[in-house]
Design an enzyme around this catalytic site. Sequence first.
Site, short mmCIF file in Angstrom:
data_model
loop_
_atom_site.label_atom_id
_atom_site.label_comp_id
_atom_site.label_asym_id
_atom_site.label_seq_id
_atom_site.Cartn_x
_atom_site.Cartn_y
_atom_site.Cartn_z
N ASN A 10 0.84 -1.20 0.00
CA ASN A 10 0.00 0.00 0.00
C ASN A 10 0.88 1.25 0.00
O ASN A 10 1.53 1.58 1.00
CB ASN A 10 -0.91 -0.04 1.24
CG ASN A 10 -1.84 1.15 1.32
OD1 ASN A 10 -1.46 2.27 1.02
ND2 ASN A 10 -3.07 0.90 1.73
N GLU A 11 0.89 1.94 -1.13
CA GLU A 11 1.78 3.09 -1.30
C GLU A 11 1.49 4.20 -0.27
O GLU A 11 2.40 4.84 0.24
CB GLU A 11 1.64 3.62 -2.74
CG GLU A 11 2.78 4.47 -3.26
CD GLU A 11 4.19 3.99 -2.89
OE1 GLU A 11 4.96 4.83 -2.39
OE2 GLU A 11 4.52 2.79 -3.06
N GLY A 12 0.20 4.39 0.05
CA GLY A 12 -0.18 5.43 1.01
C GLY A 12 0.46 5.20 2.37
O GLY A 12 0.98 6.12 3.00
N ASP A 70 -1.08 -3.68 10.04
CA ASP A 70 -2.42 -4.02 9.54
C ASP A 70 -3.37 -3.01 10.16
O ASP A 70 -3.36 -2.79 11.37
CB ASP A 70 -2.83 -5.44 9.91
CG ASP A 70 -4.04 -5.85 9.09
OD1 ASP A 70 -3.92 -5.92 7.85
OD2 ASP A 70 -5.13 -6.06 9.66
N LYS A 176 -1.47 14.64 10.33
CA LYS A 176 -2.12 13.31 10.39
C LYS A 176 -1.19 12.31 11.09
O LYS A 176 -1.62 11.55 11.95
CB LYS A 176 -2.48 12.82 8.97
CG LYS A 176 -3.19 11.47 9.04
CD LYS A 176 -3.45 10.81 7.69
CE LYS A 176 -3.87 9.36 7.90
NZ LYS A 176 -3.84 8.53 6.71
P1 IMP Z 1 -4.18 -3.45 5.06
O1 IMP Z 1 -3.14 -3.21 4.01
O2 IMP Z 1 -4.80 -4.80 5.02
O3 IMP Z 1 -3.71 -3.06 6.42
O4 IMP Z 1 -5.35 -2.47 4.63
C1 IMP Z 1 -5.69 -1.40 5.39
C2 IMP Z 1 -6.85 -0.67 4.72
O5 IMP Z 1 -7.48 0.11 5.73
C3 IMP Z 1 -6.38 0.34 3.68
O6 IMP Z 1 -6.35 -0.21 2.39
C4 IMP Z 1 -7.41 1.43 3.82
O7 IMP Z 1 -8.57 1.06 3.14
C5 IMP Z 1 -7.73 1.40 5.30
N1 IMP Z 1 -6.87 2.34 6.05
C6 IMP Z 1 -5.92 2.01 6.96
N2 IMP Z 1 -5.30 3.11 7.43
C7 IMP Z 1 -5.87 4.14 6.79
C8 IMP Z 1 -5.63 5.55 6.84
O8 IMP Z 1 -4.74 6.07 7.54
N3 IMP Z 1 -6.40 6.30 6.04
C9 IMP Z 1 -7.38 5.77 5.24
N4 IMP Z 1 -7.63 4.48 5.14
C10 IMP Z 1 -6.88 3.66 5.92
#
Ligand code: IMP
Length: 199
Positions: A10-12, A70, A176
């Site tokens: 996840n790049e974000g 996660d 943030k």
């Molecule tokens: P993971 O990669 O399985 O942990 O997915 C986490 C998901 O939760 C992300 O793809 C987003 O949809 C959501 N998420 C987690 N943290 C954030 C955040 O800081 N902002 C917005 N969405 C988030």
Amino acid sequence: MKTIIVATQNEGKVVEIKNMLMGLNVEVKTMLEAGIDLDIEENGKTFVENACIKAEALRLYTDAIIIADDSGLEIDCLNKEPGVYSARYLGKDTSYTVKNQIILDRLKDVPKDQRGARFVCAMAVAAPHSPTITAVGTIEGYIGYEAKGSHGFGYDPIFFVEEFETSTADMPMDLKNKISHRGKALKQVKETLKVLLEE
Ligand code: IMP
């Protein structure tokens, strides 16, 4: 210089974690940058379980320090959905513009005092010859009535924080990161990271 690999595609998240680790004398790489192409099945029932699954899976491929996170969004009036399914909720290939609009539509008649929500982040840190350590951070907020802001990622445009009267997508990244679930979890594991970096 030591390397930390962030166990996510996840790049974000990577952008945020890199920003939070600035100042530590360490090279932060994504799995891709480290040449690890691994599709990890997140089949845990909790955020902590999934963070550990990711960290342990990566351990087999590297001697670097690993940070796995996660995270997800819990919406009270939707029985804490999407929770651990946040990334897959409403279809993993559905854009967040569409997902966020669907959630706003579902909640259109829900009064403000029942729109409570929180972001949760479990973080796991693993390194050779060290036990995996975990931490959990949360940020409380509510689902707004319309999307706002263009920073961040995922559900940020619909997640509002009372104190700032705006969404986490409407905040500069530094703010943030200071108040977020991920920022709080990382703060808890930072001392462990410093020790691992000095070894
Ligand atoms: P993971 O990669 O399985 O942990 O997915 C986490 C998901 O939760 C992300 O793809 C987003 O949809 C959501 N998420 C987690 N943290 C954030 C955040 O800081 N902002 C917005 N969405 C988030």
